[in-house]
Design a protein around this motif. Structure first.
Motif, mmCIF file in Angstrom:
data_model
loop_
_atom_site.group_PDB
_atom_site.id
_atom_site.type_symbol
_atom_site.label_atom_id
_atom_site.label_comp_id
_atom_site.label_asym_id
_atom_site.label_seq_id
_atom_site.Cartn_x
_atom_site.Cartn_y
_atom_site.Cartn_z
ATOM 1 N N LYS A 145 0.830 -1.200 0.000
ATOM 2 C CA LYS A 145 0.000 0.000 0.000
ATOM 3 C C LYS A 145 0.871 1.260 0.000
ATOM 4 C CE LYS A 145 -3.736 2.096 2.687
ATOM 5 N NZ LYS A 145 -4.547 1.980 3.904
ATOM 6 N N LYS A 146 1.912 1.275 0.841
ATOM 7 C CA LYS A 146 2.823 2.433 0.891
ATOM 8 C C LYS A 146 3.558 2.604 -0.427
ATOM 9 C CE LYS A 146 3.607 2.568 5.844
ATOM 10 N NZ LYS A 146 4.561 2.378 6.936
ATOM 11 N N LYS A 147 3.982 1.474 -1.029
ATOM 12 C CA LYS A 147 4.676 1.541 -2.307
ATOM 13 C C LYS A 147 3.761 2.124 -3.375
ATOM 14 C CE LYS A 147 7.184 -1.258 -5.642
ATOM 15 N NZ LYS A 147 7.627 -2.593 -6.029
ATOM 16 N N LYS A 148 2.497 1.672 -3.382
ATOM 17 C CA LYS A 148 1.542 2.180 -4.361
ATOM 18 C C LYS A 148 1.285 3.668 -4.133
ATOM 19 C CE LYS A 148 -2.929 1.277 -6.415
ATOM 20 N NZ LYS A 148 -4.118 0.460 -6.465
ATOM 21 N N THR A 153 2.099 9.251 -5.671
ATOM 22 C CA THR A 153 2.644 10.566 -5.330
ATOM 23 C C THR A 153 3.682 10.986 -6.366
ATOM 24 O OG1 THR A 153 2.279 10.157 -2.991
ATOM 25 C CG2 THR A 153 3.849 11.888 -3.537
ATOM 26 N N TRP A 154 4.538 10.040 -6.764
ATOM 27 C CA TRP A 154 5.551 10.328 -7.759
ATOM 28 C C TRP A 154 4.904 10.736 -9.083
ATOM 29 C CZ3 TRP A 154 6.850 7.987 -12.437
ATOM 30 C CH2 TRP A 154 8.075 8.373 -12.977
ATOM 31 N N LYS A 155 3.838 10.042 -9.492
ATOM 32 C CA LYS A 155 3.147 10.378 -10.735
ATOM 33 C C LYS A 155 2.529 11.767 -10.661
ATOM 34 C CE LYS A 155 2.006 5.615 -11.947
ATOM 35 N NZ LYS A 155 0.922 4.630 -12.028
ATOM 36 N N ILE A 156 1.920 12.081 -9.532
ATOM 37 C CA ILE A 156 1.320 13.407 -9.351
ATOM 38 C C ILE A 156 2.403 14.476 -9.363
ATOM 39 C CG2 ILE A 156 0.098 14.889 -7.702
ATOM 40 C CD1 ILE A 156 -1.500 12.333 -6.915
ATOM 41 N N ASP A 157 3.513 14.218 -8.653
ATOM 42 C CA ASP A 157 4.629 15.170 -8.639
ATOM 43 C C ASP A 157 5.170 15.383 -10.042
ATOM 44 O OD1 ASP A 157 4.352 15.403 -5.919
ATOM 45 O OD2 ASP A 157 6.086 14.140 -5.426
#
Length: 180
Positions: A145-148, A153-157
């Protein structure tokens, strides 16, 4: 312990599934024989046998009066629990098809096969379980879950970085066009 007390006889049916995880159980013994139910392990230890004081009681003569126990233990220097099986049986308890031996203790881990009677797969009276460490499964699920979440978050950033660069480029474009 009352919710864990189970009398196992030939009339009982195996009705729960691995996905029906009770929130307070740290382990499950998933029965591979539909005659015997799964066993949820809530307390720090769970004993098996014909003795009425056992948490899981069998009405089967191949099971010793006090057959075995499964328990968890955490040393002060450990973050996670370790899991063990004590064999008290003359008739035999097997972990991954290897006889434990009366008076012996073996460590058990997620996915181990525990047989309380014969290891012959063709025997329809075989009492066999797969041990599931819910603490490990919960931890792995939380890590996924944290990895996802981190990937999201990375995609949004990345989206905002690209959007910001596009915005800067569009605003600087007239300046560069005037110079030419």
């Amino acid at each position: 312990m009352a919710e864990l007390d189970t009398i196992i006889s030939n009339e009982d049916k195996n009705t729960s599934s691995l996905t029906e995880e009770p929130s307070n159980a740290w382990g499950r013994l998933l029965s591979l024989n539909t005659v015997y139910p799964h066993v949820e392990i809530v307390d720090d230890e769970c004993s098996f046998g014909r003795n009425p004081t056992c948490q899981v009681i069998f009405n089967n003569n191949t099971i010793s009066f006090k057959h075995c126990r499964v328990y968890r233990k955490k040393n002060e220097d450990q973050v996670d629990y370790s899991f063990f099986l004590d064999d008290y049986s003359i008739n035999g308890t097997f972990v991954n098809r290897k006889r434990v031996g009366k008076g012996n203790t073996v460590p058990i881990v997620n996915g181990d096969e525990i047989s309380l009677s014969t290891i012959q797969q063709s025997d329809p009276t075989r009492i066999v379980y797969i041990f599931y460490d819910f603490e490990k499964l919960r931890r792995e699920e939380e890590e996924k879950k944290k990895k996802k979440e981190n990937e999201e978050t990375w995609k949004i950033d990345l989206f905002f970085i690209i959007f910001y660069l596009f915005f800067i480029f569009e605003n600087l474009k007239p300046i560069f066009q005037r110079r030419n």
